[in-house]
Motif scaffolding. Structure first.
Motif, PDB file in Angstrom:
ATOM      1  N   LYS A 331       3.841 -37.846  31.828  1.00 51.03           N
ATOM      2  CA  LYS A 331       2.746 -38.822  31.849  1.00 51.03           C
ATOM      3  C   LYS A 331       2.109 -38.885  33.240  1.00 51.03           C
ATOM      4  CE  LYS A 331       1.394 -43.626  31.361  1.00 51.03           C
ATOM      5  NZ  LYS A 331       1.753 -45.009  30.998  1.00 51.03           N
ATOM      6  N   SER A 332       2.955 -38.810  34.263  1.00 48.81           N
ATOM      7  CA  SER A 332       2.470 -38.865  35.640  1.00 48.81           C
ATOM      8  C   SER A 332       1.437 -37.771  35.899  1.00 48.81           C
ATOM      9  CB  SER A 332       3.657 -38.708  36.597  1.00 48.81           C
ATOM     10  OG  SER A 332       3.209 -38.674  37.919  1.00 48.81           O
ATOM     11  N   LYS A 333       1.735 -36.570  35.413  1.00 45.94           N
ATOM     12  CA  LYS A 333       0.811 -35.443  35.632  1.00 45.94           C
ATOM     13  C   LYS A 333      -0.529 -35.687  34.939  1.00 45.94           C
ATOM     14  CE  LYS A 333       4.240 -31.916  36.611  1.00 45.94           C
ATOM     15  NZ  LYS A 333       5.101 -30.867  36.101  1.00 45.94           N
ATOM     16  N   LYS A 334      -0.468 -36.225  33.716  1.00 49.80           N
ATOM     17  CA  LYS A 334      -1.720 -36.514  32.975  1.00 49.80           C
ATOM     18  C   LYS A 334      -2.517 -37.615  33.671  1.00 49.80           C
ATOM     19  CE  LYS A 334       0.130 -35.406  28.414  1.00 49.80           C
ATOM     20  NZ  LYS A 334       1.031 -36.049  27.452  1.00 49.80           N
ATOM     21  N   LEU A 335      -1.819 -38.680  34.051  1.00 49.26           N
ATOM     22  CA  LEU A 335      -2.467 -39.846  34.652  1.00 49.26           C
ATOM     23  C   LEU A 335      -3.083 -39.496  36.007  1.00 49.26           C
ATOM     24  CD1 LEU A 335      -2.753 -42.846  33.852  1.00 49.26           C
ATOM     25  CD2 LEU A 335      -0.616 -43.305  35.050  1.00 49.26           C
ATOM     26  N   THR A 336      -2.327 -38.765  36.824  1.00 51.49           N
ATOM     27  CA  THR A 336      -2.810 -38.392  38.155  1.00 51.49           C
ATOM     28  C   THR A 336      -3.922 -37.353  38.046  1.00 51.49           C
ATOM     29  OG1 THR A 336      -0.586 -38.840  38.973  1.00 51.49           O
ATOM     30  CG2 THR A 336      -2.051 -37.667  40.457  1.00 51.49           C
ATOM     31  N   GLY A 337      -3.790 -36.445  37.073  1.00 57.12           N
ATOM     32  CA  GLY A 337      -4.853 -35.458  36.832  1.00 57.12           C
ATOM     33  C   GLY A 337      -6.153 -36.141  36.435  1.00 57.12           C
ATOM     34  N   TYR A 338      -6.043 -37.170  35.598  1.00 60.60           N
ATOM     35  CA  TYR A 338      -7.220 -37.935  35.167  1.00 60.60           C
ATOM     36  C   TYR A 338      -7.843 -38.661  36.361  1.00 60.60           C
ATOM     37  CZ  TYR A 338      -9.798 -41.692  32.736  1.00 60.60           C
ATOM     38  OH  TYR A 338     -10.763 -42.572  32.297  1.00 60.60           O
ATOM     39  N   PHE A 339      -7.012 -39.225  37.202  1.00 53.23           N
ATOM     40  CA  PHE A 339      -7.465 -39.912  38.422  1.00 53.23           C
ATOM     41  C   PHE A 339      -8.236 -38.933  39.312  1.00 53.23           C
ATOM     42  CE2 PHE A 339      -5.808 -42.290  42.443  1.00 53.23           C
ATOM     43  CZ  PHE A 339      -6.999 -42.980  42.546  1.00 53.23           C
ATOM     44  N   GLU A 340      -7.657 -37.759  39.498  1.00 58.30           N
ATOM     45  CA  GLU A 340      -8.303 -36.724  40.326  1.00 58.30           C
ATOM     46  C   GLU A 340      -9.662 -36.331  39.725  1.00 58.30           C
ATOM     47  OE1 GLU A 340      -6.768 -32.503  42.172  1.00 58.30           O
ATOM     48  OE2 GLU A 340      -6.431 -32.846  40.035  1.00 58.30           O
ATOM     49  N   PHE A 341      -9.695 -36.147  38.400  1.00 55.06           N
ATOM     50  CA  PHE A 341     -10.924 -35.775  37.691  1.00 55.06           C
ATOM     51  C   PHE A 341     -12.031 -36.813  37.945  1.00 55.06           C
ATOM     52  CE2 PHE A 341     -13.226 -36.761  33.661  1.00 55.06           C
ATOM     53  CZ  PHE A 341     -14.040 -35.638  33.572  1.00 55.06           C
ATOM     54  N   LEU A 342     -11.700 -38.099  37.818  1.00 54.63           N
ATOM     55  CA  LEU A 342     -12.705 -39.151  38.016  1.00 54.63           C
ATOM     56  C   LEU A 342     -13.166 -39.231  39.475  1.00 54.63           C
ATOM     57  CD1 LEU A 342     -11.392 -42.112  35.803  1.00 54.63           C
ATOM     58  CD2 LEU A 342     -13.146 -40.439  35.245  1.00 54.63           C
ATOM     59  N   LEU A 343     -12.226 -39.078  40.399  1.00 49.61           N
ATOM     60  CA  LEU A 343     -12.604 -39.127  41.823  1.00 49.61           C
ATOM     61  C   LEU A 343     -13.562 -37.992  42.175  1.00 49.61           C
ATOM     62  CD1 LEU A 343      -9.181 -40.004  43.527  1.00 49.61           C
ATOM     63  CD2 LEU A 343     -11.219 -41.451  43.487  1.00 49.61           C
ATOM     64  N   LYS A 344     -13.324 -36.827  41.569  1.00 43.52           N
ATOM     65  CA  LYS A 344     -14.182 -35.658  41.880  1.00 43.52           C
ATOM     66  C   LYS A 344     -15.615 -35.863  41.401  1.00 43.52           C
ATOM     67  CE  LYS A 344     -10.861 -32.022  42.714  1.00 43.52           C
ATOM     68  NZ  LYS A 344     -10.139 -30.860  42.208  1.00 43.52           N
ATOM     69  N   GLN A 345     -15.792 -36.762  40.399  1.00 49.22           N
ATOM     70  CA  GLN A 345     -17.160 -37.054  39.927  1.00 49.22           C
ATOM     71  C   GLN A 345     -17.973 -37.753  41.022  1.00 49.22           C
ATOM     72  OE1 GLN A 345     -17.768 -35.802  36.827  1.00 49.22           O
ATOM     73  NE2 GLN A 345     -15.591 -35.297  36.867  1.00 49.22           N
ATOM     74  N   LEU A 346     -17.283 -38.363  41.992  1.00 50.22           N
ATOM     75  CA  LEU A 346     -17.986 -39.080  43.061  1.00 50.22           C
ATOM     76  C   LEU A 346     -18.594 -38.120  44.087  1.00 50.22           C
ATOM     77  CD1 LEU A 346     -15.458 -42.014  43.687  1.00 50.22           C
ATOM     78  CD2 LEU A 346     -17.368 -41.946  42.101  1.00 50.22           C
ATOM     79  N   GLY A 347     -18.231 -36.839  43.973  1.00 44.82           N
ATOM     80  CA  GLY A 347     -18.828 -35.834  44.854  1.00 44.82           C
ATOM     81  C   GLY A 347     -17.974 -35.529  46.063  1.00 44.82           C
ATOM     82  N   ASP A 409      -6.425 -48.594  33.968  1.00 40.08           N
ATOM     83  CA  ASP A 409      -6.286 -48.963  35.388  1.00 40.08           C
ATOM     84  C   ASP A 409      -7.030 -47.959  36.268  1.00 40.08           C
ATOM     85  OD1 ASP A 409      -4.677 -51.213  35.187  1.00 40.08           O
ATOM     86  OD2 ASP A 409      -2.794 -50.150  35.523  1.00 40.08           O
ATOM     87  N   VAL A 410      -6.776 -46.683  35.978  1.00 38.87           N
ATOM     88  CA  VAL A 410      -7.366 -45.604  36.780  1.00 38.87           C
ATOM     89  C   VAL A 410      -8.888 -45.632  36.635  1.00 38.87           C
ATOM     90  CG1 VAL A 410      -7.565 -43.085  36.931  1.00 38.87           C
ATOM     91  CG2 VAL A 410      -5.309 -44.146  36.731  1.00 38.87           C
ATOM     92  N   TYR A 411      -9.349 -45.777  35.393  1.00 37.98           N
ATOM     93  CA  TYR A 411     -10.797 -45.828  35.137  1.00 37.98           C
ATOM     94  C   TYR A 411     -11.423 -46.994  35.910  1.00 37.98           C
ATOM     95  CZ  TYR A 411     -15.239 -46.574  32.778  1.00 37.98           C
ATOM     96  OH  TYR A 411     -16.566 -46.760  32.530  1.00 37.98           O
ATOM     97  N   ASN A 412     -10.831 -48.180  35.801  1.00 40.04           N
ATOM     98  CA  ASN A 412     -11.385 -49.370  36.455  1.00 40.04           C
ATOM     99  C   ASN A 412     -11.375 -49.247  37.977  1.00 40.04           C
ATOM    100  OD1 ASN A 412     -11.884 -50.600  34.007  1.00 40.04           O
ATOM    101  ND2 ASN A 412      -9.948 -51.717  33.961  1.00 40.04           N
ATOM    102  N   LEU A 413     -10.323 -48.639  38.507  1.00 39.62           N
ATOM    103  CA  LEU A 413     -10.250 -48.448  39.958  1.00 39.62           C
ATOM    104  C   LEU A 413     -11.431 -47.607  40.442  1.00 39.62           C
ATOM    105  CD1 LEU A 413      -7.121 -47.322  41.993  1.00 39.62           C
ATOM    106  CD2 LEU A 413      -9.368 -46.487  42.520  1.00 39.62           C
TER     107      LEU A 413
END
Length: 423
Positions: A331-347, A409-413
């Motif tokens: 789960k950690s890998k999925k959750l952290t991967g998703y976090f990384e994916f969203l952060l990368k959208q910020l440029g 949580d990750v999305y809202n952050l």
């Protein structure tokens, strides 16, 4: 094409499909003054309290009240062998055999006890190698060990450094150090997961390199235990230490753990500091026998176990036992991967993630540098209800912990971060 998608609906869907999502309800999530849950992303600093912790501690308080000293043998969980109730679960968490693990003392105290036994300087082989940006406590501890042995703490310390304009450490550079100075190094002592960058080192590779050069190898796994699959036994490391208040959710300043590889288990000649709890259990209470050391990691335990702290550790370890570190890691890998994916959208001109992007080389922590930002950004995030962690000079550390953090949580952050950056 990414395996992740944008939008709140996707995050909600992931939470619905997450077989571990119900564990979130088994933790106390801090709230703001309006009673809304905060987005808690600092399990890498202090894990949240399991709701079961109170009843585990209360059990011992009640037994102490009712039984007094008789609780050592008569308590529901007798105090005399209480530390043994934690051994197997803790061994599973760190990937060790029960004989290799003990819960005792605090982290830096355990590090010193291990170095008493495993740092054996000679006239020609006396140096200690650590990573250049090791956690300060580790650096202070090894410097003091050098001084204790009459060695200059600057001359005796070798630093494994990142290359210019890089944050992460390279194994080629470690190999180069060992090639040129290997015969001067008595001990390699590395943080298993670096506190600042979140880089998870290949413990086995480092151990094999060290042993090839006749160095003792130890790890500080404070940021690894309960976060990644450490596989300490298979790594071959001589020793390791860790705390339990981060990913192991056992409460502020709680007890720590130590690992001693089983090849050292029956070596009675290893120099060590001793106390009556490292003495043979059969004759311990005869009181006047000569010291007879216990085999395995228990042979480093000095004092009887502090029960109230151990009860809190037991509450958390029982949950780890139920789920298993493998499922948490998935789960950690999925959750952290998703976090990384969203952060990368910020440029990438705005955000730089200094943690490795290979999921095998990190746990759940991402260390983020935001261009032209200072601590004000972190303060604004805090005001917006995000509990993250600022590390000088310019890093915000966030750890989406699989036990109690959600995809939402990750999305809202990231949405809150985006709003602050767009102000």
């Amino acid at each position: 094409m990414s395996k992740y998608k944008l939008g709140l609906e996707y995050a909600k869907e992931q939470d619905q499909n997450d077989e571990l999502s119900h564990y979130r309800n088994q933790f106390h999530i801090p709230k703001n003054k309006h009673g809304h849950e905060l987005i808690y992303m600092t399990g890498n600093s202090l894990g949240l309290q399991p709701k079961s912790t109170k009843s585990y501690i209360n059990q011992e308080l009640e037994d102490w009240a009712k039984l007094g000293v008789e609780g050592h043998l008569e308590a529901k969980n007798p105090w005399l062998p209480y530390h043994e109730f934690l051994t197997e679960s803790m061994a599973n968490v760190v990937g060790a055999k029960p004989i290799e693990v003990i819960v005792m003392n605090t982290l830096t105290a355990n590090l010193h006890f291990m170095m008493v036994s495993f740092y054996k300087p000679t006239k020609t082989r006396y140096k200690i190698l650590i990573e250049s940006d090791a956690f300060p406590s580790d650096k202070y501890a090894v410097e003091s060990q050098l001084r204790h042995h009459g060695i200059d703490d600057k001359e005796g310390l070798i630093l494994w450094k990142p290359r210019k304009n890089e944050e992460l450490l390279r194994y080629e550079d470690l190999e180069a150090i060992l090639e040129t100075q290997g015969d001067e190094i008595a001990l390699i002592m590395i943080g298993g997961v670096n506190y600042y960058t979140g880089q998870y080192f290949d413990l086995k590779r480092i151990t094999e390199l060290g042993h090839k050069n006749n160095c003792i190898v130890g790890f500080d796994c404070a940021h690894g235990a309960g976060n990644v699959e450490l596989n300490l036994h298979d790594s071959g490391a001589d020793f390791a230490v860790w705390c339990t208040y981060k990913y192991l959710n056992s409460g502020p300043g709680s007890l720590a753990g130590a690992f001693v590889h089983e090849r050292h288990a029956y070596d009675k000649n290893l120099n060590r500091f001793t106390g009556w709890w490292s003495h043979n259990k059969q004759t311990r209470f005869n009181m006047r026998d000569e010291f007879d050391v216990l085999p395995g990691a228990e042979g480093w335990q000095l004092s009887n176990p502090p029960i109230l702290s151990m009860a809190a550790i037991k509450a958390s370890l029982d949950m780890f036992n139920e789920v298993g570190i493998n499922k948490l890691n998935d789960k950690s890998k999925k959750l952290t991967g998703y976090f990384e994916f969203l952060l990368k959208q910020l440029g990438e001109d705005t955000i730089k993630i200094i943690t490795p992007n290979n999921s095998e080389e990190r746990g759940c922590q991402l260390s983020i540098q935001v261009k032209n930002a200072n601590k004000n950004l972190h303060n604004k995030l805090t005001e917006a209800g995000v509990i993250s962690d600022w590390r000088e000079p310019d890093v915000i550390r966030c750890a989406p912990v699989p036990f109690y953090n959600s995809f939402q949580d990750v999305y809202n952050l990231v949405e809150k971060l985006k709003a602050i950056l767009n102000e």
